[in-house]
Design a protein around this motif. Structure first.
Motif, PDB file in Angstrom:
ATOM      1  N   MET A 116     -28.303 -18.354  31.591  1.00  0.00           N
ATOM      2  CA  MET A 116     -29.201 -18.867  30.527  1.00  0.00           C
ATOM      3  C   MET A 116     -29.872 -20.160  31.318  1.00  0.00           C
ATOM      4  O   MET A 116     -31.234 -20.412  30.943  1.00  0.00           O
ATOM      5  CB  MET A 116     -28.680 -19.456  29.329  1.00  0.00           C
ATOM      6  CG  MET A 116     -28.268 -18.045  28.748  1.00  0.00           C
ATOM      7  SD  MET A 116     -29.521 -16.898  28.189  1.00  0.00           S
ATOM      8  CE  MET A 116     -28.988 -15.673  27.569  1.00  0.00           C
ATOM      9  N   PRO A 117     -29.163 -21.177  31.890  1.00  0.00           N
ATOM     10  CA  PRO A 117     -29.743 -22.333  32.434  1.00  0.00           C
ATOM     11  C   PRO A 117     -31.045 -21.676  33.326  1.00  0.00           C
ATOM     12  O   PRO A 117     -31.890 -22.294  33.710  1.00  0.00           O
ATOM     13  CB  PRO A 117     -28.763 -23.223  33.174  1.00  0.00           C
ATOM     14  CG  PRO A 117     -27.534 -22.587  32.312  1.00  0.00           C
ATOM     15  CD  PRO A 117     -27.505 -21.200  32.054  1.00  0.00           C
ATOM     16  N   ALA A 141     -29.652 -17.640  23.843  1.00  0.00           N
ATOM     17  CA  ALA A 141     -30.677 -16.676  23.934  1.00  0.00           C
ATOM     18  C   ALA A 141     -31.795 -17.042  23.271  1.00  0.00           C
ATOM     19  O   ALA A 141     -32.956 -16.801  23.483  1.00  0.00           O
ATOM     20  CB  ALA A 141     -30.014 -15.289  23.498  1.00  0.00           C
ATOM     21  N   ALA A 142     -31.757 -17.299  21.768  1.00  0.00           N
ATOM     22  CA  ALA A 142     -32.816 -17.965  21.117  1.00  0.00           C
ATOM     23  C   ALA A 142     -33.434 -19.091  21.550  1.00  0.00           C
ATOM     24  O   ALA A 142     -34.740 -19.058  21.644  1.00  0.00           O
ATOM     25  CB  ALA A 142     -32.350 -18.229  19.462  1.00  0.00           C
ATOM     26  N   ALA A 143     -32.775 -20.135  22.202  1.00  0.00           N
ATOM     27  CA  ALA A 143     -33.507 -21.169  22.814  1.00  0.00           C
ATOM     28  C   ALA A 143     -34.114 -20.631  24.023  1.00  0.00           C
ATOM     29  O   ALA A 143     -35.288 -21.134  24.349  1.00  0.00           O
ATOM     30  CB  ALA A 143     -32.268 -21.902  23.313  1.00  0.00           C
ATOM     31  N   VAL A 144     -33.807 -19.971  24.843  1.00  0.00           N
ATOM     32  CA  VAL A 144     -34.745 -19.350  25.937  1.00  0.00           C
ATOM     33  C   VAL A 144     -35.775 -18.718  25.611  1.00  0.00           C
ATOM     34  O   VAL A 144     -37.080 -18.830  26.189  1.00  0.00           O
ATOM     35  CB  VAL A 144     -33.786 -18.473  27.064  1.00  0.00           C
ATOM     36  CG1 VAL A 144     -34.604 -18.128  28.009  1.00  0.00           C
ATOM     37  CG2 VAL A 144     -32.653 -19.419  27.608  1.00  0.00           C
ATOM     38  N   ILE A 180     -38.215 -21.175  24.178  1.00  0.00           N
ATOM     39  CA  ILE A 180     -38.960 -21.916  25.469  1.00  0.00           C
ATOM     40  C   ILE A 180     -39.949 -21.076  26.346  1.00  0.00           C
ATOM     41  O   ILE A 180     -41.007 -21.569  26.670  1.00  0.00           O
ATOM     42  CB  ILE A 180     -37.964 -22.402  26.301  1.00  0.00           C
ATOM     43  CG1 ILE A 180     -37.141 -23.607  25.867  1.00  0.00           C
ATOM     44  CG2 ILE A 180     -38.607 -22.947  27.718  1.00  0.00           C
ATOM     45  CD1 ILE A 180     -35.752 -23.864  26.516  1.00  0.00           C
ATOM     46  N   SER A 181     -39.626 -19.937  26.281  1.00  0.00           N
ATOM     47  CA  SER A 181     -40.701 -19.020  26.991  1.00  0.00           C
ATOM     48  C   SER A 181     -41.680 -18.442  26.376  1.00  0.00           C
ATOM     49  O   SER A 181     -42.564 -17.595  26.887  1.00  0.00           O
ATOM     50  CB  SER A 181     -39.610 -17.855  27.724  1.00  0.00           C
ATOM     51  OG  SER A 181     -39.167 -16.900  26.652  1.00  0.00           O
ATOM     52  N   GLY A 182     -41.752 -18.615  25.100  1.00  0.00           N
ATOM     53  CA  GLY A 182     -42.618 -18.025  24.458  1.00  0.00           C
ATOM     54  C   GLY A 182     -42.515 -16.488  24.188  1.00  0.00           C
ATOM     55  O   GLY A 182     -43.427 -15.895  24.000  1.00  0.00           O
ATOM     56  N   GLY A 183     -41.280 -16.148  23.866  1.00  0.00           N
ATOM     57  CA  GLY A 183     -41.100 -14.618  23.815  1.00  0.00           C
ATOM     58  C   GLY A 183     -40.914 -13.829  24.801  1.00  0.00           C
ATOM     59  O   GLY A 183     -41.163 -12.641  24.772  1.00  0.00           O
TER      60      GLY A 183
END
Length: 340
Positions: free
Chosen positions: A60-61, A94-97, A100-103
């Motif tokens: 995730m990081p 996972a939701a945070a990434v 951040i990535s715009g889906g």
């Protein structure tokens, strides 16, 4: 083939000749590779996850860093071992990434592959009665899915000064589209059918944990057909995505020939206590590769191809592999270079 990307095993350690690729090198090079692939127009970059090994173990990081450095490319895992995961913490990360990535997250999860330790998930605090921990993986996966769907997971405290209320509270953050971007890494026809019934996308690797006495690509194509039939029978809306991974190396330079001039054929062996079918390595001049790959039944059926890459050879060489494939092979397999 609508999309293609790379699957990195993320190995690090001694390279020979007194050289060493450190864990930091591996991660920073992965970020640089993702940025280069985004610029080239490749569709995705995915990472294998292994604990207790010199490979990526906490994706995730890394994925968050890639999200911040890229604009269009899909990023994901192939796969996260659910035996090791706290399902609610994974849902938050996972939701945070994804936000951040715009889906752009493609989260591949599964029961996991053979390990370098004995029942390592138990060291993480998750005991199992199953010799391979399948019961823990499925339990964690079910709870994870419910969490990312927004189901309440903990009782609200009506006396809390931070909102309170009554009923069940979901985990935060919540990314509404994440559920549609979850994949199950299926190693057999039975698990592929199960994934179709559950309603998640399908990742199929260069290894299947069964031997049906047929060529690898045909066995994998049958796996994909069973998955799609199970999806339809379950009444899920939309069209699921399917991916296969392949080791494919277009040979256009002497360096390519030096590294991959003697490709390996497919075969049958034993892994994780049972018979398994292994995919072949494709390595040839681009026109020869195209003709070989057009005969690959599973590749013709799947919409996404993941190229397993030699990440230890560095960013420059791997971008060369990706660019050569994109220019000289992918268009003949149906790839248009327009991200779907």
């Amino acid at each position: 083939m609508q999309r293609f990307g790379t699957l990195s095993f993320g190995h690090y350690g001694p390279l020979g000749g007194g050289r060493e690729l450190t864990a930091q090198d591996s991660m920073l090079q992965a970020i640089d590779l993702a940025q280069g692939m985004d610029d080239l127009g490749a569709d995705g970059i995915y990472f294998r996850v292994h604990h207790f090994a010199r490979q990526q173990s906490s994706p995730m990081p890394l994925l968050a860093a890639i999200a911040a450095r890229t604009e269009r490319i899909e990023m994901g895992t192939g796969v996260i071992d659910m035996r090791y995961e706290n399902p609610l913490y994974l849902a938050e990360e996972a939701a945070a990434v994804d936000l951040i990535s715009g889906g752009r997250l493609a989260l591949g999860v599964s029961r996991g592959s053979p390990e370098s330790v004995v029942r390592g998930y138990e060291a993480f605090g998750y005991p199992s009665e199953d010799p391979r921990g399948a019961d823990v993986a499925r339990e964690h996966f079910d709870r994870f899915l419910r969490a990312i769907e927004g189901e309440g997971m903990a009782e609200r405290d009506p006396n809390s000064p931070f909102g309170g209320g009554r009923g069940l509270q979901r985990v935060e953050p919540h990314s509404p589209g994440l559920r549609s971007r979850v994949w199950w890494g299926a190693g057999s026809r039975d698990t592929a059918e199960w994934a179709g019934r559950v309603g998640v996308n399908l990742m199929s690797s260069t290894l299947l944990t069964e031997d049906a006495g047929m060529p690898f690509d045909e066995l994998q194509a049958e796996q994909i057909d069973l998955f799609r039939a199970a999806w339809a029978d379950a009444g899920h809306a939309g069209t699921p995505r399917t991916s296969v991974s392949r080791s494919i190396f277009p040979i256009v330079t002497q360096q390519d020939a030096l590294y991959f001039g003697r490709p390996e054929g497919e075969g049958v062996g034993y892994i994780d206590g049972g018979r398994a079918t292994f995919g072949r390595t494709y390595a040839a001049e681009p026109d020869v590769l195209v003709e070989q790959l057009k005969q690959d039944a599973a590749l013709a059926s799947a919409d996404t191809l993941m190229l397993t890459i030699p990440s230890q050879l560095g960013v420059e060489y791997n971008l060369h592999v990706v660019e050569t494939f994109a220019k000289h092979v992918a268009p003949a397999l149906g790839w248009t270079g327009t991200r779907a």
